[in-house]
Scaffold this motif. Structure first.
Motif, mmCIF file in Angstrom:
data_model
loop_
_atom_site.group_PDB
_atom_site.id
_atom_site.type_symbol
_atom_site.label_atom_id
_atom_site.label_comp_id
_atom_site.label_asym_id
_atom_site.label_seq_id
_atom_site.Cartn_x
_atom_site.Cartn_y
_atom_site.Cartn_z
ATOM 1 N N LEU A 1 0.812 -1.213 0.000
ATOM 2 C CA LEU A 1 0.000 0.000 0.000
ATOM 3 C C LEU A 1 0.848 1.266 0.000
ATOM 4 C CD1 LEU A 1 -2.896 -0.931 2.471
ATOM 5 C CD2 LEU A 1 -2.788 -1.188 -0.012
ATOM 6 N N GLU A 2 2.012 1.202 0.632
ATOM 7 C CA GLU A 2 2.893 2.372 0.649
ATOM 8 C C GLU A 2 3.333 2.763 -0.762
ATOM 9 O OE1 GLU A 2 6.227 1.793 3.204
ATOM 10 O OE2 GLU A 2 4.998 1.580 5.016
ATOM 11 N N GLY A 3 3.356 1.806 -1.668
ATOM 12 C CA GLY A 3 3.805 2.096 -3.020
ATOM 13 C C GLY A 3 2.732 2.580 -3.962
ATOM 14 N N LEU A 4 1.463 2.551 -3.560
ATOM 15 C CA LEU A 4 0.375 2.859 -4.483
ATOM 16 C C LEU A 4 0.466 4.257 -5.068
ATOM 17 C CD1 LEU A 4 -2.818 1.284 -2.860
ATOM 18 C CD2 LEU A 4 -1.480 0.433 -4.783
ATOM 19 N N TYR A 5 0.813 5.241 -4.250
ATOM 20 C CA TYR A 5 0.780 6.633 -4.692
ATOM 21 C C TYR A 5 2.148 7.309 -4.559
ATOM 22 C CZ TYR A 5 -4.126 5.508 -4.001
ATOM 23 O OH TYR A 5 -5.344 4.895 -4.033
ATOM 24 N N THR A 6 3.182 6.514 -4.617
ATOM 25 C CA THR A 6 4.526 7.077 -4.543
ATOM 26 C C THR A 6 5.035 7.405 -5.941
ATOM 27 O OG1 THR A 6 6.709 6.728 -3.559
ATOM 28 C CG2 THR A 6 5.729 4.862 -4.720
ATOM 29 N N LEU B 1 9.628 5.077 -9.369
ATOM 30 C CA LEU B 1 11.090 4.969 -9.457
ATOM 31 C C LEU B 1 11.466 3.495 -9.329
ATOM 32 C CD1 LEU B 1 12.042 7.945 -7.105
ATOM 33 C CD2 LEU B 1 12.073 7.925 -9.618
ATOM 34 N N PRO B 2 11.537 2.777 -10.443
ATOM 35 C CA PRO B 2 11.791 1.332 -10.403
ATOM 36 C C PRO B 2 13.263 0.992 -10.200
ATOM 37 C CG PRO B 2 11.530 2.033 -12.668
ATOM 38 C CD PRO B 2 11.316 3.261 -11.825
ATOM 39 N N PHE B 3 13.816 1.493 -9.110
ATOM 40 C CA PHE B 3 15.216 1.238 -8.791
ATOM 41 C C PHE B 3 15.298 0.529 -7.445
ATOM 42 C CE2 PHE B 3 15.028 5.500 -10.907
ATOM 43 C CZ PHE B 3 15.407 5.049 -12.167
ATOM 44 N N PRO B 4 16.319 -0.274 -7.239
ATOM 45 C CA PRO B 4 16.443 -0.994 -5.960
ATOM 46 C C PRO B 4 16.419 -0.046 -4.764
ATOM 47 C CG PRO B 4 18.035 -1.819 -7.556
ATOM 48 C CD PRO B 4 17.417 -0.600 -8.169
ATOM 49 N N GLY B 5 15.649 -0.439 -3.741
ATOM 50 C CA GLY B 5 15.608 0.328 -2.511
ATOM 51 C C GLY B 5 14.551 1.400 -2.435
ATOM 52 N N THR B 6 13.883 1.729 -3.564
ATOM 53 C CA THR B 6 12.840 2.758 -3.526
ATOM 54 C C THR B 6 11.553 2.176 -2.953
ATOM 55 O OG1 THR B 6 12.050 2.224 -5.754
ATOM 56 C CG2 THR B 6 13.808 3.871 -5.566
ATOM 57 N N THR B 7 10.663 3.073 -2.535
ATOM 58 C CA THR B 7 9.371 2.639 -1.989
ATOM 59 C C THR B 7 8.608 1.801 -3.009
ATOM 60 O OG1 THR B 7 9.247 4.619 -0.606
ATOM 61 C CG2 THR B 7 7.193 3.438 -0.996
ATOM 62 N N SER C 1 9.848 -0.038 -5.545
ATOM 63 C CA SER C 1 10.472 -1.351 -5.731
ATOM 64 C C SER C 1 10.168 -2.284 -4.564
ATOM 65 C CB SER C 1 11.985 -1.194 -5.901
ATOM 66 O OG SER C 1 12.289 -0.528 -7.101
ATOM 67 N N LYS C 2 10.195 -1.743 -3.351
ATOM 68 C CA LYS C 2 9.842 -2.555 -2.183
ATOM 69 C C LYS C 2 8.384 -3.003 -2.262
ATOM 70 C CE LYS C 2 13.157 -0.323 0.941
ATOM 71 N NZ LYS C 2 13.303 0.562 2.113
ATOM 72 N N ALA C 3 7.520 -2.110 -2.766
ATOM 73 C CA ALA C 3 6.103 -2.455 -2.900
ATOM 74 C C ALA C 3 5.902 -3.557 -3.938
ATOM 75 C CB ALA C 3 5.303 -1.212 -3.276
ATOM 76 N N GLN C 4 6.666 -3.536 -5.025
ATOM 77 C CA GLN C 4 6.551 -4.582 -6.044
ATOM 78 C C GLN C 4 6.933 -5.949 -5.471
ATOM 79 O OE1 GLN C 4 5.228 -4.992 -8.787
ATOM 80 N NE2 GLN C 4 5.578 -3.411 -10.296
ATOM 81 N N VAL C 5 7.995 -5.988 -4.682
ATOM 82 C CA VAL C 5 8.401 -7.248 -4.049
ATOM 83 C C VAL C 5 7.315 -7.719 -3.085
ATOM 84 C CG1 VAL C 5 10.083 -8.335 -2.515
ATOM 85 C CG2 VAL C 5 10.862 -6.771 -4.309
ATOM 86 N N ALA C 6 6.802 -6.779 -2.288
ATOM 87 C CA ALA C 6 5.754 -7.127 -1.321
ATOM 88 C C ALA C 6 4.498 -7.612 -2.026
ATOM 89 C CB ALA C 6 5.441 -5.917 -0.445
ATOM 90 N N LYS C 7 4.133 -6.967 -3.144
ATOM 91 C CA LYS C 7 2.955 -7.397 -3.894
ATOM 92 C C LYS C 7 3.119 -8.836 -4.384
ATOM 93 C CE LYS C 7 0.574 -7.045 -8.248
ATOM 94 N NZ LYS C 7 0.552 -6.481 -9.613
ATOM 95 N N ALA C 8 4.286 -9.160 -4.911
ATOM 96 C CA ALA C 8 4.538 -10.525 -5.381
ATOM 97 C C ALA C 8 4.398 -11.520 -4.228
ATOM 98 C CB ALA C 8 5.928 -10.619 -6.003
ATOM 99 N N ASN C 9 4.869 -11.127 -3.049
ATOM 100 C CA ASN C 9 4.745 -11.991 -1.874
ATOM 101 C C ASN C 9 3.280 -12.185 -1.486
ATOM 102 O OD1 ASN C 9 7.525 -12.293 -1.625
ATOM 103 N ND2 ASN C 9 7.738 -10.575 -0.204
ATOM 104 N N VAL C 10 2.514 -11.101 -1.529
ATOM 105 C CA VAL C 10 1.087 -11.165 -1.173
ATOM 106 C C VAL C 10 0.337 -12.056 -2.151
ATOM 107 C CG1 VAL C 10 -1.051 -9.828 -1.057
ATOM 108 C CG2 VAL C 10 1.016 -8.951 0.024
ATOM 109 N N ILE C 11 0.570 -11.857 -3.447
ATOM 110 C CA ILE C 11 -0.122 -12.671 -4.460
ATOM 111 C C ILE C 11 0.224 -14.143 -4.284
ATOM 112 C CG2 ILE C 11 -0.294 -13.161 -6.924
ATOM 113 C CD1 ILE C 11 -1.807 -10.678 -6.142
ATOM 114 N N ALA C 12 1.497 -14.449 -4.059
ATOM 115 C CA ALA C 12 1.910 -15.845 -3.870
ATOM 116 C C ALA C 12 1.225 -16.452 -2.649
ATOM 117 C CB ALA C 12 3.428 -15.927 -3.720
ATOM 118 N N ALA C 13 1.141 -15.682 -1.563
ATOM 119 C CA ALA C 13 0.487 -16.181 -0.352
ATOM 120 C C ALA C 13 -1.003 -16.390 -0.578
ATOM 121 C CB ALA C 13 0.717 -15.200 0.800
ATOM 122 N N LEU C 14 -1.656 -15.447 -1.273
ATOM 123 C CA LEU C 14 -3.088 -15.575 -1.524
ATOM 124 C C LEU C 14 -3.388 -16.743 -2.464
ATOM 125 C CD1 LEU C 14 -4.118 -11.817 -1.869
ATOM 126 C CD2 LEU C 14 -4.808 -13.408 -0.055
#
Length: 313
Positions: free
Chosen positions: A130-135, A138-144, A146-159
């Motif tokens: 959610l933190e990445g929705l309106y940021t 900046l698709p670079f390592p360490g940005t809000t 990029s972290k949101a994209q990783v978290a989204k993939a984790n959420v989808i995999a878990a669901l």
């Protein structure tokens, strides 16, 4: 951002536009590149007639009787949050409101049981997404983002893991529920206007009115068969009895049935719609709670009146 944006204070002013009658292209879009990439499955929001039926399905999960069944669990969530805030002494309010809203969404409102996934970890991944929705995009390592994209993939995999049995059972009973699933991928990288034009231009993307009617009937039957609150129980006993057993239909049930109506039910689409529910439920609730508390903090006399009113109840 290069697009006209409007803040509408009167919902009735746009109700007819959102319903739509198919005679003109009514578009819905979110002018944030990050939102479109993190919540890619939202084509049910861009076509007036489709959106109208989707809202009716969602409304059944938020009917007065459903809300009444949610109240004991909501009370428990609020009590636990307030006790936690009191123990900490001071909390970052918006973050704390988001955590409380997410707890209620996870435990009651959305209705997905986490049997294979650690609850605390899942909450963290949702909040990072959610933190990445309106940021900034900046698709670079360490940005809000990029972290949101990783978290989204984790959420989808878990669901996907949590929903696998339910989706497979549904598809075995109703193979037609997934026959148009391939269409979903077409929409993932289109903006709102492009999605709407595609939806209105080809018959294969239209909803079948008979299928929609049967889906709505199933949801209504589930809703009407739900048990009412037991007013004979003592308040504490009723609260405990209600947690995790509110009955009726949840937002996840409504999303599942609507995916069946669209004939696009797959594990990935179901997980994507559930993620969208979390984004909608948590974002709106945390801002509402935060705003209410922020205003009340500036109105001590009104707070005193509220306390007096509570004492009289």
């Amino acid at each position: 951002m290069g697009v006209p944006m409007y803040c509408v204070l009167e919902p009735s002013a746009v109700r007819d536009l959102l319903k739509g009658d198919g005679s003109e292209a009514v578009t819905f879009s979110v002018p944030f590149a990050t939102f479109s990439r993190l919540v890619s499955d939202w084509d049910h929001m861009v076509d007036g007639p489709v959106h109208d039926q989707w809202r009716k399905a969602m409304a059944l999960a938020l009917s007065p009787s459903s809300i009444e069944r949610y109240l004991p669990a909501l009370e428990k969530t609020i009590r636990e949050a307030l006790e936690s805030w009191e123990r900490q002494g001071a909390v970052p309010l918006l973050e704390a409101c988001g955590d409380m809203a997410l707890s209620f969404a996870m435990d009651v409102l959305i209705g997905v049981e986490l049997t294979h996934t650690d609850r605390s970890w899942f909450k963290q991944q949702i909040l990072l997404t959610l933190e990445g929705l309106y940021t900034l995009y900046l698709p670079f390592p360490g940005t809000t983002y990029s972290k949101a994209q990783v978290a989204k993939a984790n959420v989808i995999a878990a669901l996907v893991k949590e929903l696998e049995e339910q989706v497979q059972q549904t598809l075995q009973a109703d193979p037609a529920a997934g026959e148009a699933a391939a269409n979903a991928s077409v929409f993932r990288h289109l903006d709102g206007a492009a999605k709407c034009r595609l939806l209105l231009s080809q018959q294969e993307y239209q909803l079948d009115s008979d299928v929609v009617s049967s889906v709505m009937e199933r949801l209504k039957q589930l809703e009407s068969s739900a048990p009412a609150s037991n007013t004979d129980l003592a308040p504490a006993a009723e609260l405990e009895a209600a947690i995790g057993s509110s009955g009726g239909i949840t937002l996840a049930d409504a999303q599942f049935e609507f995916l069946r109506a669209q004939r696009r039910l797959t594990l990935e689409s179901a997980a994507g719609r559930i993620l969208g529910l979390f984004a909608a439920a948590v974002d709106t609730s945390r801002l509402l709670i935060f705003t209410a508390l922020a205003f009340l903090a500036q109105l001590p006399e009104e707070v005193d009146k509220l306390r007096e009113e509570q004492q009289q109840v």
